[in-house]
Design a protein around this motif. Structure first.
Motif, short mmCIF file in Angstrom:
data_model
loop_
_atom_site.label_atom_id
_atom_site.label_comp_id
_atom_site.label_asym_id
_atom_site.label_seq_id
_atom_site.Cartn_x
_atom_site.Cartn_y
_atom_site.Cartn_z
N ASN A 34 0.84 -1.19 0.00
CA ASN A 34 0.00 0.00 0.00
C ASN A 34 0.88 1.25 0.00
O ASN A 34 0.59 2.23 -0.69
CB ASN A 34 -0.94 0.00 1.20
CG ASN A 34 -2.07 0.97 1.04
OD1 ASN A 34 -3.00 0.72 0.27
ND2 ASN A 34 -2.00 2.09 1.74
N TYR A 98 -9.25 3.60 -4.86
CA TYR A 98 -8.25 4.19 -3.98
C TYR A 98 -8.46 5.70 -4.03
O TYR A 98 -8.47 6.28 -5.11
CB TYR A 98 -6.90 3.79 -4.58
CG TYR A 98 -5.68 4.01 -3.76
CD1 TYR A 98 -5.27 3.07 -2.83
CD2 TYR A 98 -4.90 5.13 -3.95
CE1 TYR A 98 -4.11 3.25 -2.11
CE2 TYR A 98 -3.74 5.32 -3.23
CZ TYR A 98 -3.35 4.37 -2.31
OH TYR A 98 -2.20 4.55 -1.60
N TRP A 104 -9.20 3.09 0.82
CA TRP A 104 -10.12 2.40 -0.10
C TRP A 104 -11.58 2.76 0.19
O TRP A 104 -11.97 2.98 1.32
CB TRP A 104 -9.99 0.90 0.03
CG TRP A 104 -8.61 0.35 -0.10
CD1 TRP A 104 -7.47 0.99 -0.52
CD2 TRP A 104 -8.21 -0.98 0.20
NE1 TRP A 104 -6.41 0.14 -0.50
CE2 TRP A 104 -6.82 -1.08 -0.06
CE3 TRP A 104 -8.87 -2.09 0.67
CZ2 TRP A 104 -6.11 -2.25 0.12
CZ3 TRP A 104 -8.16 -3.26 0.85
CH2 TRP A 104 -6.80 -3.34 0.58
#
Length: 160
Positions: A34, A98, A104
């Protein structure tokens, strides 16, 4: 690398676009990955409110989330503290994106045109040479494998 900075597609179009280029909408499997996606998005110099599809979705009547590339769903980065069962309830497709805060969200429509993030497979070739003492011949073996790698993750139109 893809250089079109304006390509926005629906979730399904983006999924097909990535597949046609031997990739898939990206899965995000860890905090480290991430963070990598964060850095990639930060380098785009796009307006701060842009959103990007990732490869996470629900399926009709199945209260679970799935990565389109088949990876296990075991890391989350949801923008709100909703219970996951609340996120996946209902009998419609929902697709993840995103946001500009690097978190998210689920989209109820999957038809909104957004930028998207593809992950490509990287091919590697390994060559092993074995030389025997009883002969001057060398036996060469080549194996080709495909592995998913963060270094091949590409933002559609985002890599400078």
């Amino acid at each position: 690398m893809y250089t079109n900075r304006t390509k926005k597609l629906t979730f399904w179009e983006a999924k097909d676009w990535c597949k046609e280029r031997n990739g898939s909408l990206t899965s995000v499997l860890s905090q480290r990955e991430n963070g990598f996606v964060d850095q990639l998005v930060n380098r785009t110099n796009l307006p701060p409110n842009e959103t990007f599809y990732i490869g996470l979705k629900t399926v009709n009547n199945v209260p679970r989330l799935f990565w389109v590339d088949g990876e296990p769903y075991n890391y989350t980065n949801w923008s709100n503290s909703s219970d996951e069962q609340e996120l996946v309830k209902g009998n419609q497709h929902r697709c993840a994106f995103y946001n500009h805060l690097h978190q998210w969200h689920l989209d109820d429509k999957c038809e909104t045109k957004r930028l998207f993030i593809c992950k490509q497979l990287q091919s590697t070739t390994t060559t092993t040479t074995i030389t025997t003492t009883s002969s001057t011949r060398a036996i060469e073996t080549t194996a080709s494998t495909q592995t998913k790698t963060n270094t091949a993750t590409t933002l559609s139109g985002m890599v400078p």
